[in-house]
Scaffold this motif. Structure first.
Motif, mmCIF file in Angstrom:
data_model
loop_
_atom_site.group_PDB
_atom_site.id
_atom_site.type_symbol
_atom_site.label_atom_id
_atom_site.label_comp_id
_atom_site.label_asym_id
_atom_site.label_seq_id
_atom_site.Cartn_x
_atom_site.Cartn_y
_atom_site.Cartn_z
ATOM 1 N N ASN A 183 0.839 -1.208 0.000
ATOM 2 C CA ASN A 183 0.000 0.000 0.000
ATOM 3 C C ASN A 183 0.868 1.250 0.000
ATOM 4 O O ASN A 183 0.581 2.222 -0.704
ATOM 5 C CB ASN A 183 -0.876 0.046 1.263
ATOM 6 C CG ASN A 183 -2.254 -0.502 1.030
ATOM 7 O OD1 ASN A 183 -2.585 -0.982 -0.046
ATOM 8 N ND2 ASN A 183 -3.070 -0.436 2.061
ATOM 9 N N GLU A 184 1.909 1.244 0.837
ATOM 10 C CA GLU A 184 2.765 2.422 0.963
ATOM 11 C C GLU A 184 3.410 2.781 -0.372
ATOM 12 O O GLU A 184 3.466 3.951 -0.741
ATOM 13 C CB GLU A 184 3.835 2.202 2.040
ATOM 14 C CG GLU A 184 3.309 2.161 3.444
ATOM 15 C CD GLU A 184 2.667 0.823 3.828
ATOM 16 O OE1 GLU A 184 2.843 -0.189 3.098
ATOM 17 O OE2 GLU A 184 1.971 0.793 4.857
ATOM 18 N N TRP A 244 7.176 9.852 8.476
ATOM 19 C CA TRP A 244 7.901 10.146 9.714
ATOM 20 C C TRP A 244 8.510 8.895 10.332
ATOM 21 O O TRP A 244 9.563 8.967 10.968
ATOM 22 C CB TRP A 244 6.995 10.836 10.725
ATOM 23 C CG TRP A 244 6.583 12.207 10.313
ATOM 24 C CD1 TRP A 244 7.216 13.038 9.437
ATOM 25 C CD2 TRP A 244 5.410 12.900 10.736
ATOM 26 N NE1 TRP A 244 6.518 14.218 9.298
ATOM 27 C CE2 TRP A 244 5.406 14.151 10.091
ATOM 28 C CE3 TRP A 244 4.370 12.588 11.597
ATOM 29 C CZ2 TRP A 244 4.412 15.097 10.286
ATOM 30 C CZ3 TRP A 244 3.371 13.530 11.795
ATOM 31 C CH2 TRP A 244 3.394 14.768 11.143
ATOM 32 N N ASN A 245 7.877 7.761 10.172
ATOM 33 C CA ASN A 245 8.359 6.532 10.794
ATOM 34 C C ASN A 245 8.782 5.471 9.788
ATOM 35 O O ASN A 245 9.002 4.331 10.173
ATOM 36 C CB ASN A 245 7.284 5.959 11.724
ATOM 37 C CG ASN A 245 7.000 6.896 12.870
ATOM 38 O OD1 ASN A 245 7.910 7.302 13.590
ATOM 39 N ND2 ASN A 245 5.754 7.294 13.025
ATOM 40 N N GLN A 246 8.890 5.851 8.529
ATOM 41 C CA GLN A 246 9.269 4.877 7.505
ATOM 42 C C GLN A 246 10.356 5.488 6.615
ATOM 43 O O GLN A 246 10.059 6.240 5.695
ATOM 44 C CB GLN A 246 8.049 4.480 6.677
ATOM 45 C CG GLN A 246 7.011 3.758 7.509
ATOM 46 C CD GLN A 246 5.938 3.124 6.651
ATOM 47 O OE1 GLN A 246 6.179 2.758 5.502
ATOM 48 N NE2 GLN A 246 4.761 2.977 7.209
ATOM 49 N N PRO A 247 11.615 5.180 6.923
ATOM 50 C CA PRO A 247 12.728 5.796 6.191
ATOM 51 C C PRO A 247 12.658 5.625 4.677
ATOM 52 O O PRO A 247 13.022 6.545 3.939
ATOM 53 C CB PRO A 247 13.967 5.100 6.759
ATOM 54 C CG PRO A 247 13.547 4.611 8.107
ATOM 55 C CD PRO A 247 12.079 4.297 7.994
ATOM 56 N N ARG A 272 11.845 8.700 -0.475
ATOM 57 C CA ARG A 272 11.120 8.989 -1.725
ATOM 58 C C ARG A 272 10.475 10.368 -1.662
ATOM 59 O O ARG A 272 10.469 11.104 -2.640
ATOM 60 C CB ARG A 272 10.090 7.905 -1.994
ATOM 61 C CG ARG A 272 10.757 6.603 -2.437
ATOM 62 C CD ARG A 272 9.799 5.485 -2.627
ATOM 63 N NE ARG A 272 8.961 5.680 -3.798
ATOM 64 C CZ ARG A 272 7.951 4.872 -4.107
ATOM 65 N NH1 ARG A 272 7.687 3.820 -3.347
ATOM 66 N NH2 ARG A 272 7.222 5.107 -5.181
ATOM 67 N N LEU A 273 9.932 10.732 -0.503
ATOM 68 C CA LEU A 273 9.326 12.053 -0.371
ATOM 69 C C LEU A 273 10.390 13.146 -0.412
ATOM 70 O O LEU A 273 10.132 14.240 -0.914
ATOM 71 C CB LEU A 273 8.509 12.152 0.912
ATOM 72 C CG LEU A 273 7.237 11.309 0.943
ATOM 73 C CD1 LEU A 273 6.465 11.562 2.216
ATOM 74 C CD2 LEU A 273 6.361 11.540 -0.259
ATOM 75 N N ALA A 274 11.570 12.849 0.087
ATOM 76 C CA ALA A 274 12.662 13.828 0.011
ATOM 77 C C ALA A 274 13.011 14.113 -1.447
ATOM 78 O O ALA A 274 13.319 15.256 -1.809
ATOM 79 C CB ALA A 274 13.889 13.314 0.761
ATOM 80 N N ARG A 275 12.927 13.109 -2.306
ATOM 81 C CA ARG A 275 13.182 13.327 -3.734
ATOM 82 C C ARG A 275 12.107 14.219 -4.353
ATOM 83 O O ARG A 275 12.404 15.084 -5.177
ATOM 84 C CB ARG A 275 13.286 11.991 -4.470
ATOM 85 C CG ARG A 275 14.590 11.264 -4.183
ATOM 86 C CD ARG A 275 14.834 10.095 -5.117
ATOM 87 N NE ARG A 275 13.875 9.016 -4.991
ATOM 88 C CZ ARG A 275 13.965 8.011 -4.133
ATOM 89 N NH1 ARG A 275 14.981 7.956 -3.292
ATOM 90 N NH2 ARG A 275 13.051 7.063 -4.111
ATOM 91 N N VAL A 276 10.854 14.012 -3.942
ATOM 92 C CA VAL A 276 9.765 14.873 -4.425
ATOM 93 C C VAL A 276 10.015 16.315 -3.974
ATOM 94 O O VAL A 276 9.892 17.263 -4.748
ATOM 95 C CB VAL A 276 8.389 14.366 -3.934
ATOM 96 C CG1 VAL A 276 7.294 15.369 -4.221
ATOM 97 C CG2 VAL A 276 8.060 13.015 -4.560
ATOM 98 N N ASN A 277 10.380 16.473 -2.710
ATOM 99 C CA ASN A 277 10.663 17.800 -2.165
ATOM 100 C C ASN A 277 11.821 18.460 -2.911
ATOM 101 O O ASN A 277 11.774 19.651 -3.220
ATOM 102 C CB ASN A 277 10.968 17.689 -0.672
ATOM 103 C CG ASN A 277 10.964 19.025 0.004
ATOM 104 O OD1 ASN A 277 9.954 19.706 0.047
ATOM 105 N ND2 ASN A 277 12.110 19.413 0.531
ATOM 106 N N ALA A 278 12.852 17.676 -3.214
ATOM 107 C CA ALA A 278 14.006 18.215 -3.947
ATOM 108 C C ALA A 278 13.598 18.671 -5.346
ATOM 109 O O ALA A 278 14.122 19.669 -5.858
ATOM 110 C CB ALA A 278 15.113 17.165 -4.030
ATOM 111 N N GLU A 279 12.649 17.967 -5.942
ATOM 112 C CA GLU A 279 12.177 18.372 -7.269
ATOM 113 C C GLU A 279 11.461 19.718 -7.194
ATOM 114 O O GLU A 279 11.676 20.595 -8.022
ATOM 115 C CB GLU A 279 11.252 17.299 -7.841
ATOM 116 C CG GLU A 279 10.965 17.497 -9.295
ATOM 117 C CD GLU A 279 10.327 16.280 -9.937
ATOM 118 O OE1 GLU A 279 10.074 16.371 -11.146
ATOM 119 O OE2 GLU A 279 10.068 15.273 -9.261
#
Length: 194
Positions: free
Chosen positions: A57-58, A116-119, A124-131
């Motif tokens: 799901n994640e 927050w609890n799943q590295p 993956r979200l950090a990559r979205v943020n970087a984009e």
């Protein structure tokens, strides 16, 4: 070693249907309310396809965010590449930010909480943020220089990103106090530097 089989049209359609369902459910019930069965039911597909196509799901939820972001990043890049004054680009971007549709904002923040609890999700979200950061850095590089904004470009970009997140969090919580006044102040600041 054999090459992986090409995706069939049926698989592509089922994946898109699942991603669409994930977006709707993230907005309607939040990530904590999404089970494999609920997701499959919303999409109208067999629940086994969630794990077969996405692994979990994640993974499906993060892929939904990535897909959504790809569309919005393309829209923002097109906006900031347009041949109009920067202030008009800014105004358009702020109209998107405070529009009635909070779909992306809700999806983004729901998945932030999941990360927050799943590295692996956080990465993956950090990559979205970087984009997003790259889009804003490109968009603000020239106006930063031409408008004489007296802070480093990376500081300006961080300020705009955190400013956007702050407005999003408050809006999702039902607070809009001072938002329009802040946007009006920034608009006047940009207007006088044109």
């Amino acid at each position: 070693m054999t090459e992986p089989a090409q995706k069939t049209a049926a698989r592509s359609a089922a994946e898109e249907t699942l991603l669409d369902a994930a977006e709707r459910l993230l907005v309607d019930v939040g990530y904590a309310g999404i089970t494999t069965r609920r997701l499959a039911e919303e999409a109208g597909v067999n629940h086994g396809l969630v794990h077969y196509y996405f692994g979990s799901n994640e993974n499906l939820l993060v892929r939904a965010l990535e897909r959504f972001t790809e569309r919005l990043v393309a829209r923002q890049r097109e906006l900031y590449a347009a041949g109009m004054p920067f202030i008009e680009k800014w105004r358009t971007a702020m109209r998107y930010l405070v529009s009635e549709d909070v779909t992306y904002e809700k999806v983004w923040l729901e998945l932030q909480a999941l990360a927050w609890n799943q590295p692996d999700v956080r990465d993956r979200l950090a990559r979205v943020n970087a984009e997003w950061r790259a889009v804003l850095t490109e968009a603000f590089e020239r106006p930063h220089r031409e408008l004489g904004i007296d802070i480093p470009l990376e500081v300006l970009v961080s300020l705009v990103m955190t400013f956007n997140i702050g407005i999003i969090v408050e809006r999702l919580g039902g607070t809009e106090t001072g938002h329009q006044e802040l946007l009006d102040w920034i608009d006047a600041f940009l207007e006088e530097r044109q």
